[in-house]
Design a protein around this motif. Structure first.
Motif, PDB file in Angstrom:
ATOM      1  N   PHE A 174       1.028  -1.705   0.682  1.00  0.00           N
ATOM      2  CA  PHE A 174      -0.050  -0.422   0.570  1.00  0.00           C
ATOM      3  C   PHE A 174       0.158   1.484  -0.101  1.00  0.00           C
ATOM      4  O   PHE A 174       1.855   0.962   0.526  1.00  0.00           O
ATOM      5  CB  PHE A 174      -0.699  -0.004   1.662  1.00  0.00           C
ATOM      6  CG  PHE A 174      -0.476   0.038   2.670  1.00  0.00           C
ATOM      7  CD1 PHE A 174      -0.298   1.588   3.423  1.00  0.00           C
ATOM      8  CD2 PHE A 174       0.179  -0.731   3.030  1.00  0.00           C
ATOM      9  CE1 PHE A 174       0.470   1.630   4.652  1.00  0.00           C
ATOM     10  CE2 PHE A 174       1.257  -0.712   4.180  1.00  0.00           C
ATOM     11  CZ  PHE A 174       0.946   0.454   5.152  1.00  0.00           C
ATOM     12  N   ASP A 175       0.015   2.244  -0.317  1.00  0.00           N
ATOM     13  CA  ASP A 175       0.751   3.685  -0.425  1.00  0.00           C
ATOM     14  C   ASP A 175       2.257   3.786  -0.730  1.00  0.00           C
ATOM     15  O   ASP A 175       2.450   3.024  -2.021  1.00  0.00           O
ATOM     16  CB  ASP A 175       0.684   4.070   0.769  1.00  0.00           C
ATOM     17  CG  ASP A 175      -0.338   4.757   1.431  1.00  0.00           C
ATOM     18  OD1 ASP A 175      -1.349   4.305   1.033  1.00  0.00           O
ATOM     19  OD2 ASP A 175      -0.178   5.094   3.349  1.00  0.00           O
ATOM     20  N   ASP A 176       3.289   4.035   0.134  1.00  0.00           N
ATOM     21  CA  ASP A 176       4.540   3.803  -0.876  1.00  0.00           C
ATOM     22  C   ASP A 176       5.190   2.630  -1.322  1.00  0.00           C
ATOM     23  O   ASP A 176       6.506   2.204  -0.574  1.00  0.00           O
ATOM     24  CB  ASP A 176       5.268   4.630  -0.251  1.00  0.00           C
ATOM     25  CG  ASP A 176       6.843   5.294  -1.254  1.00  0.00           C
ATOM     26  OD1 ASP A 176       6.965   4.867  -2.246  1.00  0.00           O
ATOM     27  OD2 ASP A 176       7.444   6.158  -0.309  1.00  0.00           O
ATOM     28  N   HIS A 177       4.550   1.418  -1.651  1.00  0.00           N
ATOM     29  CA  HIS A 177       4.821   0.044  -1.649  1.00  0.00           C
ATOM     30  C   HIS A 177       5.272  -0.284  -0.181  1.00  0.00           C
ATOM     31  O   HIS A 177       5.998  -1.114  -0.504  1.00  0.00           O
ATOM     32  CB  HIS A 177       5.768  -0.315  -2.009  1.00  0.00           C
ATOM     33  CG  HIS A 177       5.476  -0.145  -3.902  1.00  0.00           C
ATOM     34  ND1 HIS A 177       5.548   0.807  -4.716  1.00  0.00           N
ATOM     35  CD2 HIS A 177       4.704  -1.030  -5.090  1.00  0.00           C
ATOM     36  CE1 HIS A 177       4.799   1.126  -6.177  1.00  0.00           C
ATOM     37  NE2 HIS A 177       4.409  -0.216  -5.768  1.00  0.00           N
ATOM     38  N   ARG A 178       4.333  -0.068   1.024  1.00  0.00           N
ATOM     39  CA  ARG A 178       4.742  -0.845   2.289  1.00  0.00           C
ATOM     40  C   ARG A 178       3.997  -2.204   2.379  1.00  0.00           C
ATOM     41  O   ARG A 178       3.130  -1.559   1.545  1.00  0.00           O
ATOM     42  CB  ARG A 178       4.487   0.691   3.983  1.00  0.00           C
ATOM     43  CG  ARG A 178       5.250   1.861   3.575  1.00  0.00           C
ATOM     44  CD  ARG A 178       4.651   2.586   4.877  1.00  0.00           C
ATOM     45  NE  ARG A 178       5.144   2.339   5.191  1.00  0.00           N
ATOM     46  CZ  ARG A 178       6.442   2.474   6.219  1.00  0.00           C
ATOM     47  NH1 ARG A 178       7.519   2.478   5.950  1.00  0.00           N
ATOM     48  NH2 ARG A 178       6.524   1.594   7.436  1.00  0.00           N
ATOM     49  N   ASP A 193       0.392  -2.146   9.266  1.00  0.00           N
ATOM     50  CA  ASP A 193       1.824  -1.493   8.475  1.00  0.00           C
ATOM     51  C   ASP A 193       3.336  -2.197   9.352  1.00  0.00           C
ATOM     52  O   ASP A 193       3.149  -2.254  11.006  1.00  0.00           O
ATOM     53  CB  ASP A 193       2.299  -0.128   8.558  1.00  0.00           C
ATOM     54  CG  ASP A 193       3.776   0.007   7.680  1.00  0.00           C
ATOM     55  OD1 ASP A 193       4.217  -0.737   8.150  1.00  0.00           O
ATOM     56  OD2 ASP A 193       3.160   1.241   7.275  1.00  0.00           O
ATOM     57  N   PRO A 208      11.128   1.367  -1.660  1.00  0.00           N
ATOM     58  CA  PRO A 208       9.702   1.378  -2.043  1.00  0.00           C
ATOM     59  C   PRO A 208      10.250   1.466  -3.704  1.00  0.00           C
ATOM     60  O   PRO A 208       9.071   1.526  -4.516  1.00  0.00           O
ATOM     61  CB  PRO A 208       9.304   2.870  -1.662  1.00  0.00           C
ATOM     62  CG  PRO A 208      10.724   3.562  -1.149  1.00  0.00           C
ATOM     63  CD  PRO A 208      11.590   2.360  -0.765  1.00  0.00           C
ATOM     64  N   SER A 221      -8.388   4.251   4.077  1.00  0.00           N
ATOM     65  CA  SER A 221      -7.688   5.484   4.175  1.00  0.00           C
ATOM     66  C   SER A 221      -6.256   5.606   3.581  1.00  0.00           C
ATOM     67  O   SER A 221      -5.296   6.407   3.297  1.00  0.00           O
ATOM     68  CB  SER A 221      -7.503   5.115   5.809  1.00  0.00           C
ATOM     69  OG  SER A 221      -6.540   4.680   6.154  1.00  0.00           O
ATOM     70  N   VAL A 222      -6.695   4.713   2.576  1.00  0.00           N
ATOM     71  CA  VAL A 222      -4.777   4.017   2.396  1.00  0.00           C
ATOM     72  C   VAL A 222      -5.253   3.264   0.465  1.00  0.00           C
ATOM     73  O   VAL A 222      -6.121   3.178   0.251  1.00  0.00           O
ATOM     74  CB  VAL A 222      -3.695   2.724   2.390  1.00  0.00           C
ATOM     75  CG1 VAL A 222      -3.684   3.042   4.210  1.00  0.00           C
ATOM     76  CG2 VAL A 222      -4.798   1.173   2.285  1.00  0.00           C
ATOM     77  N   ARG A 223      -3.852   4.105  -0.133  1.00  0.00           N
ATOM     78  CA  ARG A 223      -3.837   3.332  -1.245  1.00  0.00           C
ATOM     79  C   ARG A 223      -3.301   1.788  -1.747  1.00  0.00           C
ATOM     80  O   ARG A 223      -2.484   1.279  -1.664  1.00  0.00           O
ATOM     81  CB  ARG A 223      -3.167   4.147  -2.346  1.00  0.00           C
ATOM     82  CG  ARG A 223      -3.812   4.117  -3.673  1.00  0.00           C
ATOM     83  CD  ARG A 223      -2.620   4.442  -5.218  1.00  0.00           C
ATOM     84  NE  ARG A 223      -2.585   4.553  -6.483  1.00  0.00           N
ATOM     85  CZ  ARG A 223      -3.989   4.926  -6.878  1.00  0.00           C
ATOM     86  NH1 ARG A 223      -4.926   5.964  -7.046  1.00  0.00           N
ATOM     87  NH2 ARG A 223      -4.319   5.012  -8.268  1.00  0.00           N
ATOM     88  N   ARG A 237      -2.054  -1.483  -3.887  1.00  0.00           N
ATOM     89  CA  ARG A 237      -0.974  -1.403  -5.059  1.00  0.00           C
ATOM     90  C   ARG A 237      -1.467  -2.904  -5.085  1.00  0.00           C
ATOM     91  O   ARG A 237      -1.510  -3.617  -4.158  1.00  0.00           O
ATOM     92  CB  ARG A 237       0.283  -1.107  -4.608  1.00  0.00           C
ATOM     93  CG  ARG A 237       0.858   0.411  -3.909  1.00  0.00           C
ATOM     94  CD  ARG A 237       0.455   1.439  -4.897  1.00  0.00           C
ATOM     95  NE  ARG A 237       0.844   2.546  -4.408  1.00  0.00           N
ATOM     96  CZ  ARG A 237       0.867   3.290  -4.984  1.00  0.00           C
ATOM     97  NH1 ARG A 237       0.686   3.744  -6.836  1.00  0.00           N
ATOM     98  NH2 ARG A 237       0.921   4.531  -4.667  1.00  0.00           N
TER      99      ARG A 237
END
Length: 288
Positions: free
Chosen positions: A6-10, A21, A32, A68-70, A72
């Motif tokens: 998610f987000d910055d490839h976390r 997370d 990332p 709340s997250v994007r 991936r």
């Protein structure tokens, strides 16, 4: 467990409360950049050893709401995407009509089970749109959806015996094999950017259980098109993994589409595709 990028490839673990997370629990530095994130391949390879630590981290951290997250795609720069062709009898039958309509003839060689490659750059995620190539649309060629069970390779190997093939699987996800219907090479017409949506996360093999006991369903604009059980695959997942490994060495993190069920159909700009696989998850994607 369910592992999400998610987000910055976390890296996150999906729980009943949301997404936790767990990036800090990884034994490697977090990179990332999807083109250089070797930690993802190492995670797929060593998932059995790392699972307990990730589960403990998920039990301690705060849960973020999924909205709340994007999210991936649960794949980072795999060495290859392998896809199975002609793996459901009813799909093979329906393709006779599709080929007669779109090609004017039936290519019999395309009706036999085999594997082919798709470009890894075609991968997109559950928050991304499927983007139709303008030149294909203007030429009047049909572009179809194919909702499929997708395998993510764990330990990899060459000439993997069918009897132990599932031991080489890190987990499963949901995928769409978007396809231009034309006489062009199969790999090319399935490799446009965004033509391999994956998501919403990777579900570890132990949580999914038997990959031959899953329901696949796809709706286009609310109308059911695909509804099938994976027990009707002609070639089951262990045999697909074994066969693919007899042709090419499977590496950790490689992605393997297991074949299109029947009910494929054309998609157009403005469509919404809602697809789901039992015990794995669902995605809702726009076509632009």
């Amino acid at each position: 467990m369910k592992l999400a990028l998610f987000d910055d490839h976390r890296l996150g673990v999906v729980t009943d409360e949301g997404l936790v997370d767990v990036t800090a629990a990884l034994p490697w530095p977090h990179d990332p950049d999807p083109l250089t994130a070797g930690w993802w391949r190492a995670l797929c390879r060593d998932l059995g050893d790392l699972a307990d630590g990730l589960a403990r981290a998920a039990g301690k951290g705060p849960a973020l709401p999924l909205d709340s997250v994007r999210l991936r795609a649960p794949a980072l720069n795999p060495s290859k995407i392998i896809a199975a062709a002609s793996n459901y009898a009813d799909h093979v039958a329906e393709m006779h009509g599709v080929q007669e309509r779109t090609l004017g003839k039936v290519e019999s060689w395309m009706m036999n089970f085999d594997v082919f490659l798709k470009a890894p750059s075609s991968i997109s995620g559950p928050a991304d749109d499927i983007v139709l190539p303008e030149e294909i649309v203007e030429a009047g060629q049909e572009i179809h959806h194919e909702s499929e069970l997708v395998v993510v390779i764990g330990t990899g190997g060459r000439d993997i015996p069918e009897g132990s093939a599932l031991d080489h699987v890190a987990g499963y996800t949901l995928g769409l094999d978007i396809t231009v219907r034309s006489p062009a090479d199969r790999s090319r017409r399935k490799s446009y950017d965004t033509f391999s949506p994956l998501g919403p996360w990777l579900v570890t093999a132990d949580e999914v259980g038997d990959p031959s006991d899953l329901d696949i369903r796809l709706e286009c604009n609310g109308q059911v098109r695909q509804s099938v059980h994976t027990s009707t695959m002609i070639t089951k997942v262990p045999a697909i993994v074994s066969y693919a490994s007899s042709v090419m060495t499977l590496l950790p993190g490689d992605v393997l589409f297991t074949g299109a069920p029947p009910g494929v159909g054309p998609i157009s700009r403005g469509d919404r595709l809602d697809t789901e696989i039992g015990r794995i998850g669902s995605m809702s994607l726009r076509v632009t």
